[in-house]
Design a protein around this motif. Structure first.
Motif, PDB file in Angstrom:
ATOM      1  N   GLY A 106       0.729  -1.449   0.138  1.00 50.32           N
ATOM      2  CA  GLY A 106      -0.205   0.231   0.146  1.00 50.32           C
ATOM      3  C   GLY A 106       0.425   1.174   0.264  1.00 50.32           C
ATOM      4  N   ILE A 107       0.453   2.308   0.622  1.00 45.54           N
ATOM      5  CA  ILE A 107       0.865   3.364   0.695  1.00 45.54           C
ATOM      6  C   ILE A 107       2.561   3.644   0.917  1.00 45.54           C
ATOM      7  N   GLY A 108       2.901   2.764   1.856  1.00 51.78           N
ATOM      8  CA  GLY A 108       4.279   2.775   2.433  1.00 51.78           C
ATOM      9  C   GLY A 108       5.478   1.758   1.533  1.00 51.78           C
ATOM     10  N   VAL A 160      11.792  -0.838   6.951  1.00 50.83           N
ATOM     11  CA  VAL A 160      10.315  -1.609   8.159  1.00 50.83           C
ATOM     12  C   VAL A 160       8.828  -2.075   7.771  1.00 50.83           C
ATOM     13  N   ASP A 161       9.108  -3.501   7.643  1.00 51.58           N
ATOM     14  CA  ASP A 161       8.006  -3.698   8.534  1.00 51.58           C
ATOM     15  C   ASP A 161       7.883  -5.228   8.491  1.00 51.58           C
ATOM     16  N   LYS A 162       6.903  -5.758   8.784  1.00 54.07           N
ATOM     17  CA  LYS A 162       6.449  -7.839   9.676  1.00 54.07           C
ATOM     18  C   LYS A 162       6.404  -8.667   8.705  1.00 54.07           C
ATOM     19  N   GLN A 163       6.396  -8.531   7.366  1.00 54.94           N
ATOM     20  CA  GLN A 163       6.478  -9.405   6.006  1.00 54.94           C
ATOM     21  C   GLN A 163       7.595  -9.910   5.706  1.00 54.94           C
ATOM     22  N   GLU A 164       8.129 -10.499   6.591  1.00 55.23           N
ATOM     23  CA  GLU A 164      10.239 -10.224   5.734  1.00 55.23           C
ATOM     24  C   GLU A 164      10.577 -11.396   4.859  1.00 55.23           C
ATOM     25  N   GLY A 197      10.721  -6.016  10.750  1.00 52.58           N
ATOM     26  CA  GLY A 197      10.547  -6.040  12.860  1.00 52.58           C
ATOM     27  C   GLY A 197       8.907  -5.098  12.399  1.00 52.58           C
ATOM     28  N   ASN A 198       8.243  -5.585  13.986  1.00 55.62           N
ATOM     29  CA  ASN A 198       7.361  -5.247  14.132  1.00 55.62           C
ATOM     30  C   ASN A 198       7.136  -4.075  14.919  1.00 55.62           C
ATOM     31  N   VAL A 199       6.003  -2.615  14.538  1.00 53.62           N
ATOM     32  CA  VAL A 199       6.609  -2.157  14.696  1.00 53.62           C
ATOM     33  C   VAL A 199       6.543  -1.408  16.362  1.00 53.62           C
ATOM     34  N   ALA A 200       5.717  -2.459  16.051  1.00 44.56           N
ATOM     35  CA  ALA A 200       4.839  -2.496  18.560  1.00 44.56           C
ATOM     36  C   ALA A 200       5.906  -2.591  19.460  1.00 44.56           C
ATOM     37  N   ASN A 251       6.018   7.568   9.681  1.00 53.31           N
ATOM     38  CA  ASN A 251       5.739   6.282  10.486  1.00 53.31           C
ATOM     39  C   ASN A 251       4.096   5.653   9.514  1.00 53.31           C
ATOM     40  N   ASN A 252       4.412   5.431   9.269  1.00 55.93           N
ATOM     41  CA  ASN A 252       3.079   4.528   8.254  1.00 55.93           C
ATOM     42  C   ASN A 252       2.297   3.099   8.741  1.00 55.93           C
ATOM     43  N   ALA A 253       3.783   2.690   9.333  1.00 57.49           N
ATOM     44  CA  ALA A 253       2.862   1.127   9.243  1.00 57.49           C
ATOM     45  C   ALA A 253       1.604   1.112   9.895  1.00 57.49           C
ATOM     46  N   SER A 312     -11.100   2.461  18.489  1.00 56.43           N
ATOM     47  CA  SER A 312      -9.807   2.887  18.940  1.00 56.43           C
ATOM     48  C   SER A 312      -9.167   2.928  17.613  1.00 56.43           C
ATOM     49  N   TYR A 313      -9.506   2.814  16.481  1.00 55.86           N
ATOM     50  CA  TYR A 313      -8.739   3.021  14.950  1.00 55.86           C
ATOM     51  C   TYR A 313      -8.787   4.817  15.524  1.00 55.86           C
ATOM     52  N   CYS A 314      -9.601   5.755  15.532  1.00 54.59           N
ATOM     53  CA  CYS A 314      -9.837   6.632  15.281  1.00 54.59           C
ATOM     54  C   CYS A 314      -9.338   7.299  16.410  1.00 54.59           C
ATOM     55  N   SER A 344      -7.196   6.090  18.451  1.00 55.14           N
ATOM     56  CA  SER A 344      -5.417   6.312  17.747  1.00 55.14           C
ATOM     57  C   SER A 344      -4.588   6.872  16.845  1.00 55.14           C
ATOM     58  N   LYS A 345      -5.261   7.427  15.938  1.00 55.03           N
ATOM     59  CA  LYS A 345      -4.435   8.116  14.851  1.00 55.03           C
ATOM     60  C   LYS A 345      -4.833   9.002  15.295  1.00 55.03           C
ATOM     61  N   ALA A 346      -6.215  10.118  16.576  1.00 56.77           N
ATOM     62  CA  ALA A 346      -6.073  11.356  16.441  1.00 56.77           C
ATOM     63  C   ALA A 346      -4.984  11.617  17.842  1.00 56.77           C
ATOM     64  N   PRO A 364      -4.889  10.837   5.077  1.00 56.90           N
ATOM     65  CA  PRO A 364      -5.370  10.011   3.836  1.00 56.90           C
ATOM     66  C   PRO A 364      -6.835   9.539   3.835  1.00 56.90           C
ATOM     67  N   GLY A 365      -7.229   9.801   3.153  1.00 56.65           N
ATOM     68  CA  GLY A 365      -8.696   9.524   3.360  1.00 56.65           C
ATOM     69  C   GLY A 365      -8.732   7.843   2.739  1.00 56.65           C
ATOM     70  N   GLY A 366      -9.912   7.449   1.572  1.00 52.75           N
ATOM     71  CA  GLY A 366     -10.071   6.296   1.052  1.00 52.75           C
ATOM     72  C   GLY A 366      -9.016   5.691   0.173  1.00 52.75           C
ATOM     73  N   ILE A 367      -8.141   5.065   0.544  1.00 58.10           N
ATOM     74  CA  ILE A 367      -6.544   4.747  -0.708  1.00 58.10           C
ATOM     75  C   ILE A 367      -7.304   3.717  -0.808  1.00 58.10           C
ATOM     76  N   VAL A 368      -6.735   3.153  -2.188  1.00 57.91           N
ATOM     77  CA  VAL A 368      -6.627   1.743  -2.673  1.00 57.91           C
ATOM     78  C   VAL A 368      -5.568   0.466  -2.020  1.00 57.91           C
ATOM     79  N   THR A 369      -5.602   0.181  -1.226  1.00 59.28           N
ATOM     80  CA  THR A 369      -4.281  -0.912  -0.783  1.00 59.28           C
ATOM     81  C   THR A 369      -4.720  -2.006   0.383  1.00 59.28           C
ATOM     82  N   GLU A 370      -4.206  -2.866   0.975  1.00 62.70           N
ATOM     83  CA  GLU A 370      -4.279  -4.303   1.199  1.00 62.70           C
ATOM     84  C   GLU A 370      -5.258  -4.066   2.636  1.00 62.70           C
ATOM     85  N   ILE A 371      -4.980  -2.652   3.240  1.00 66.99           N
ATOM     86  CA  ILE A 371      -5.454  -2.446   4.528  1.00 66.99           C
ATOM     87  C   ILE A 371      -7.146  -3.704   4.884  1.00 66.99           C
TER      88      ILE A 371
HETATM   89  N1  LIG Z   1      -5.740   2.850   3.210  1.00 64.95           N
HETATM   90  C1  LIG Z   1      -6.821   3.765   3.308  1.00 64.95           C
HETATM   91  O1  LIG Z   1      -7.350   4.073   2.809  1.00 64.95           O
HETATM   92  C2  LIG Z   1      -6.602   4.444   4.454  1.00 64.95           C
HETATM   93  C3  LIG Z   1      -6.747   5.524   4.546  1.00 64.95           C
HETATM   94  C4  LIG Z   1      -6.390   6.705   6.193  1.00 64.95           C
HETATM   95  C5  LIG Z   1      -5.130   6.493   6.038  1.00 64.95           C
HETATM   96  N2  LIG Z   1      -4.557   5.363   6.359  1.00 64.95           N
HETATM   97  C6  LIG Z   1      -3.318   4.918   6.330  1.00 64.95           C
HETATM   98  O2  LIG Z   1      -1.843   4.516   6.431  1.00 64.95           O
HETATM   99  C7  LIG Z   1      -1.076   3.902   6.343  1.00 64.95           C
HETATM  100  C8  LIG Z   1      -0.471   2.480   5.542  1.00 64.95           C
HETATM  101  O3  LIG Z   1      -2.004   1.955   5.608  1.00 64.95           O
HETATM  102  P1  LIG Z   1      -2.466   1.112   4.408  1.00 64.95           P
HETATM  103  O4  LIG Z   1      -3.645   1.523   3.465  1.00 64.95           O
HETATM  104  O5  LIG Z   1      -0.633   1.290   2.826  1.00 64.95           O
HETATM  105  O6  LIG Z   1      -1.934  -0.206   4.671  1.00 64.95           O
HETATM  106  P2  LIG Z   1      -1.358  -1.318   3.915  1.00 64.95           P
HETATM  107  O7  LIG Z   1      -2.694  -3.117   4.457  1.00 64.95           O
HETATM  108  O8  LIG Z   1      -1.454  -2.049   2.302  1.00 64.95           O
HETATM  109  O9  LIG Z   1       0.143  -1.469   4.536  1.00 64.95           O
HETATM  110  C9  LIG Z   1       0.358  -1.334   5.036  1.00 64.95           C
HETATM  111  C10 LIG Z   1       1.558  -1.850   5.872  1.00 64.95           C
HETATM  112  O10 LIG Z   1       2.398  -1.981   6.803  1.00 64.95           O
HETATM  113  C11 LIG Z   1       3.025  -2.938   7.636  1.00 64.95           C
HETATM  114  N3  LIG Z   1       2.798  -3.097   8.959  1.00 64.95           N
HETATM  115  C12 LIG Z   1       1.218  -3.439   9.716  1.00 64.95           C
HETATM  116  N4  LIG Z   1       1.731  -4.037  10.575  1.00 64.95           N
HETATM  117  C13 LIG Z   1       2.892  -3.788  11.278  1.00 64.95           C
HETATM  118  C14 LIG Z   1       3.412  -3.277  12.143  1.00 64.95           C
HETATM  119  N5  LIG Z   1       3.656  -4.044  13.545  1.00 64.95           N
HETATM  120  N6  LIG Z   1       5.448  -3.502  11.689  1.00 64.95           N
HETATM  121  C15 LIG Z   1       5.299  -3.588  10.699  1.00 64.95           C
HETATM  122  N7  LIG Z   1       4.824  -3.674   9.331  1.00 64.95           N
HETATM  123  C16 LIG Z   1       3.744  -3.572  10.082  1.00 64.95           C
HETATM  124  C17 LIG Z   1       2.409  -4.436   6.564  1.00 64.95           C
HETATM  125  O11 LIG Z   1       2.613  -5.773   6.394  1.00 64.95           O
HETATM  126  C18 LIG Z   1       1.867  -3.276   5.013  1.00 64.95           C
HETATM  127  O12 LIG Z   1       3.220  -3.553   5.390  1.00 64.95           O
HETATM  128  C19 LIG Z   1      -1.593   2.954   7.853  1.00 64.95           C
HETATM  129  O13 LIG Z   1      -1.367   3.644   9.055  1.00 64.95           O
HETATM  130  C20 LIG Z   1      -2.932   3.759   7.908  1.00 64.95           C
HETATM  131  O14 LIG Z   1      -3.516   3.154   9.119  1.00 64.95           O
HETATM  132  C21 LIG Z   1      -4.219   4.479   5.591  1.00 64.95           C
END
Ligand SMILES: NC(=O)c1ccc[n+]([C@@H]2O[C@H](COP(=O)([O-])OP(=O)(O)OC[C@H]3O[C@@H](n4cnc5c(N)ncnc54)[C@H](O)[C@@H]3O)[C@@H](O)[C@H]2O)c1
Length: 259
Positions: free
Chosen positions: A16-18, A35-39, A60-63, A87-89, A161-163, A165-167, A192-199
């Motif tokens: 997605g965005i990252g 950085v990503d948890k999907q090695e 790695g896991n950003v948590a 900080n995108n994850a 929770s999501y709203c 955490s982002k606030a 971001p608003g609605g973005i086409v990703t894997e979320i």
């Molecule tokens: N897609 C949307 O519509 C949208 C809207 C608003 C905000 N966002 C924010 O944009 C960011 C990116 O989201 P996206 O839509 O690209 O999602 P996505 O699921 O397509 O990609 C997220 C990436 O983060 C990685 N990730 C998730 N948890 C992790 C962790 N604990 N440690 C390390 N890596 C981790 C995933 O493996 C994945 O590669 C997020 O913070 C999301 O909340 C997305």
């Protein structure tokens, strides 16, 4: 090249965005700790990216603090400095209203979306200071942080929770910007608003009541953006030319939140 030789850490770099941010930054000459948890996917991606910059995989896991500290140390070790942290994850919740929310969901979402990025900011800020001991007050930028928050920080596009955490990440962005206003550290957020990703694939099954409530907002916009739309905003914020933009939240949502 807009980011020639900049040393940058990007979390959530595989999808997605990252992924879009990492690709664009490398194309613009940056050296990126990805950085990503999907090695496995991360290793593959870093091999295929085309320069002039390069990406080094940091699984790695950003948590976990070992990841958020380790990724900043890796940037300094690999590239000799640190210029930008992105900080995108992030993870979605299951759209639950607070009355139906589980402790597990709240803990997981805050761990990834808020506490991880805040620990990463702490480590990055202290690293900027260590790397620039002679920086004068009100001198040039010594480091920049870009936090990917969400329109959900201000509008009810997901569960409690999501709203929340982002606030919280948005508040941390402004607080950090304010605190270091004379220290050369820039901190901005993109919402971001609605973005086409894997979320949507990775999010937990949506709660019927909560999803019904948040779905009402979708009628205000049928537009969806692409990850590159957010990457372009991040590119602008990562460049020195945006030096006077500090403590800002840039909404990239195709006018979804204008209602
Ligand atoms: N897609 C949307 O519509 C949208 C809207 C608003 C905000 N966002 C924010 O944009 C960011 C990116 O989201 P996206 O839509 O690209 O999602 P996505 O699921 O397509 O990609 C997220 C990436 O983060 C990685 N990730 C998730 N948890 C992790 C962790 N604990 N440690 C390390 N890596 C981790 C995933 O493996 C994945 O590669 C997020 O913070 C999301 O909340 C997305």
């Amino acid at each position: 090249m807009k980011l020639k030789d900049k040393s940058i850490v990007v979390t959530g770099a595989v999808a997605g965005i990252g992924a879009a941010i990492t690709e664009l930054f490398v194309r613009e000459g940056a050296n990126v700790i990805a950085v990503d948890k999907q090695e496995e996917r991360l290793m593959e991606m870093c091999k295929t990216l085309e320069g002039p910059g390069r990406a080094v995989a940091f699984p790695g896991n950003v948590a976990l603090q070992s990841t958020t500290d380790g990724m900043i140390d890796a940037a300094v070790a690999e590239f000799g400095t640190l210029d930008v942290l992105v900080n995108n994850a992030g993870v979605m919740d299951d759209n639950t209203a607070v009355g139906d929310m589980s402790d597990e969901m709240m803990d997981e979402v805050f761990a990834v979306n808020t506490f991880g990025p805040m620990r990463a900011m702490r480590k990055a800020v202290n690293t900027f200071f260590e790397l620039n001991p002679d920086a004068e007050e009100d001198d040039e930028t010594i480091g920049s942080i870009i936090n990917i928050t969400s329109v959900g920080a201000l509008h009810q596009t997901a569960g409690a929770s999501y709203c929340a955490s982002k606030a919280a990440l948005l508040a941390a962005t402004k607080n950090t910007s304010f605190m270091y206003i004379h220290k050369g550290i820039r901190v901005n957020a993109i919402a971001p608003g609605g973005i086409v990703t894997e979320i949507p694939i990775t999010m937990p099954t949506a709660d019927e009541f909560g999803f019904g409530r948040t779905s009402e907002l979708l009628v205000h916009s049928s537009l969806l953006g692409m990850p590159e739309d957010i990457a372009n905003a991040a590119l602008f914020l990562a460049q020195d030319e945006s030096h006077f933009i500090n403590g800002a939240v840039i909404t990239v949502d195709g006018a979804w939140t204008t209602f």
